[in-house]
Scaffold this active site. Structure first.
Site, PDB file in Angstrom:
ATOM      1  N   PRO A   1       0.828  -1.207   0.000  1.00 32.67           N
ATOM      2  CA  PRO A   1       0.000   0.000   0.000  1.00 32.67           C
ATOM      3  C   PRO A   1       0.862   1.258   0.000  1.00 32.67           C
ATOM      4  O   PRO A   1       1.795   1.381   0.798  1.00 32.67           O
ATOM      5  CB  PRO A   1      -0.800  -0.129   1.303  1.00 32.67           C
ATOM      6  N   GLU A   2       0.582   2.170  -0.908  1.00 37.16           N
ATOM      7  CA  GLU A   2       1.327   3.424  -1.005  1.00 37.16           C
ATOM      8  C   GLU A   2       0.427   4.578  -0.571  1.00 37.16           C
ATOM      9  O   GLU A   2      -0.687   4.358  -0.079  1.00 37.16           O
ATOM     10  CB  GLU A   2       1.834   3.609  -2.442  1.00 37.16           C
TER      11      GLU A   2
ATOM     12  N   HIS B   1      -4.538 -13.929  10.744  1.00 36.80           N
ATOM     13  CA  HIS B   1      -3.783 -12.792  10.215  1.00 36.80           C
ATOM     14  C   HIS B   1      -4.326 -11.455  10.706  1.00 36.80           C
ATOM     15  O   HIS B   1      -3.940 -10.407  10.193  1.00 36.80           O
ATOM     16  CB  HIS B   1      -3.796 -12.816   8.685  1.00 36.80           C
TER      17      HIS B   1
ATOM     18  N   ARG C   1       1.635 -10.764   6.213  1.00 34.31           N
ATOM     19  CA  ARG C   1       3.098 -10.813   6.278  1.00 34.31           C
ATOM     20  C   ARG C   1       3.668 -10.145   7.526  1.00 34.31           C
ATOM     21  O   ARG C   1       4.865 -10.218   7.777  1.00 34.31           O
ATOM     22  CB  ARG C   1       3.698 -10.187   5.011  1.00 34.31           C
TER      23      ARG C   1
ATOM     24  N   ARG D   1      20.693  15.690  -5.607  1.00 34.17           N
ATOM     25  CA  ARG D   1      20.658  14.232  -5.638  1.00 34.17           C
ATOM     26  C   ARG D   1      21.276  13.694  -6.923  1.00 34.17           C
ATOM     27  O   ARG D   1      20.873  14.070  -8.020  1.00 34.17           O
ATOM     28  CB  ARG D   1      19.210  13.735  -5.507  1.00 34.17           C
TER      29      ARG D   1
END
Length: 271
Positions: A2-3, A89, A107, A151
């Site tokens: 999920p972002e 879960h 997970r 960067r």
């Protein structure tokens, strides 16, 4: 994983419904990525004021303290007046006077962390290095360009790092770079002011569209109301290796960058 759009969609799907609720119970399952940081029973009796977001963290503000929730790689939240019995879960459950909030995470890379405030060292450790929020007014094109000039990594890797601008995950970085016409391997410090401005606008547009479409459901993401996302059906390059570009019909290429899949059009996106 999920972002930002998926986390924002999740927030919107339950924030209004849980605001003002009193916590009546807390149930913990198997250990998550980080410890809760307090005795679970100490949360009982507190009131949920509101739910905000910082990057990929959901911040559940209480009348005393704040819960920081992260969905990890496979996590999702459910919120409903009544939920089925907990499964193997389901690792965190907040029972409230307005319904039950449950974290499902096969997970177990997700987390729920309690902090006394956002100035608490436990909160600062998670939040203080995050970059600018791309959907807020502080995401300024000129400041973005100046940050990129410092960067030397590829622009795709800079976007994923999250310390220049937060929440532009793998899918959305590929899509924004395509929209801006920039090859993902291009060094960030070599982008002109004009190209950086195009990328800035593309990031905002892609993330706004993703939120409007409910995020992306590639495996098992769903909102707290159980709704899937549909952005992946609108993707121009992500997951389309070998298929014709929707603009020029050149086959989309797929490469690996930093152990992540990257997709781009070699014709439309210039180095």
């Amino acid at each position: 994983m999920p972002e930002l759009p998926e986390v924002e969609v999740t927030r919107r799907s339950f924030a209004d419904r849980i605001a003002g609720a009193r916590i009546v119970s807390v149930q913990l399952g198997k250990p998550l990525r980080w410890a809760l940081g307090c005795d679970a029973s100490a949360l009982v009796g507190r009131t949920v004021l509101c739910v905000t977001r910082r990057g990929k963290y959901l911040l559940v503000h209480l009348d005393a303290g704040v819960l920081l929730l992260h969905l990890g790689m496979s996590g999702s939240l459910q919120f409903a007046p009544v939920l089925p019995p907990r499964g193997g879960h389901d690792h965190f459950e907040l029972g409230t006077s307005r319904g039950c909030l449950r974290l499902h995470d096969p997970r177990r890379f997700g987390a729920v962390v309690f902090a006394d405030s956002l100035d608490d060292p436990r909160a600062l450790k998670l939040l203080e290095r995050l970059g600018v929020e791309p959907l807020e007014a502080g995401f300024d094109p000129l400041l973005f360009y100046r940050a990129l000039r410092l960067r030397r990594s590829s622009i795709k890797q800079v976007l994923l790092a999250g310390n220049t601008v937060v929440g532009v995950g793998n899918i959305y970085a590929s899509e924004a770079l395509f929209m801006a016409g920039i090859r993902p391997t291009t060094r960030a410090d070599r982008l002109s002011k004009l190209r950086a401005a195009r990328l800035h606008a593309a990031i905002v547009e892609v993330l706004q569209r993703a939120v409007a479409l409910g995020g992306s459901t590639l495996h098992d993401f769903s909102s707290a109301e159980g709704q899937s996302g549909y952005f992946q059906l609108d993707a121009r390059v992500y997951g389309r290796e070998g298929l014709p570009c929707r603009v020029c019909e050149t086959p989309i290429r797929g490469i690996r960058q930093g152990q992540r899949s990257t997709f781009f059009c070699p014709q439309c996106q210039k180095p």
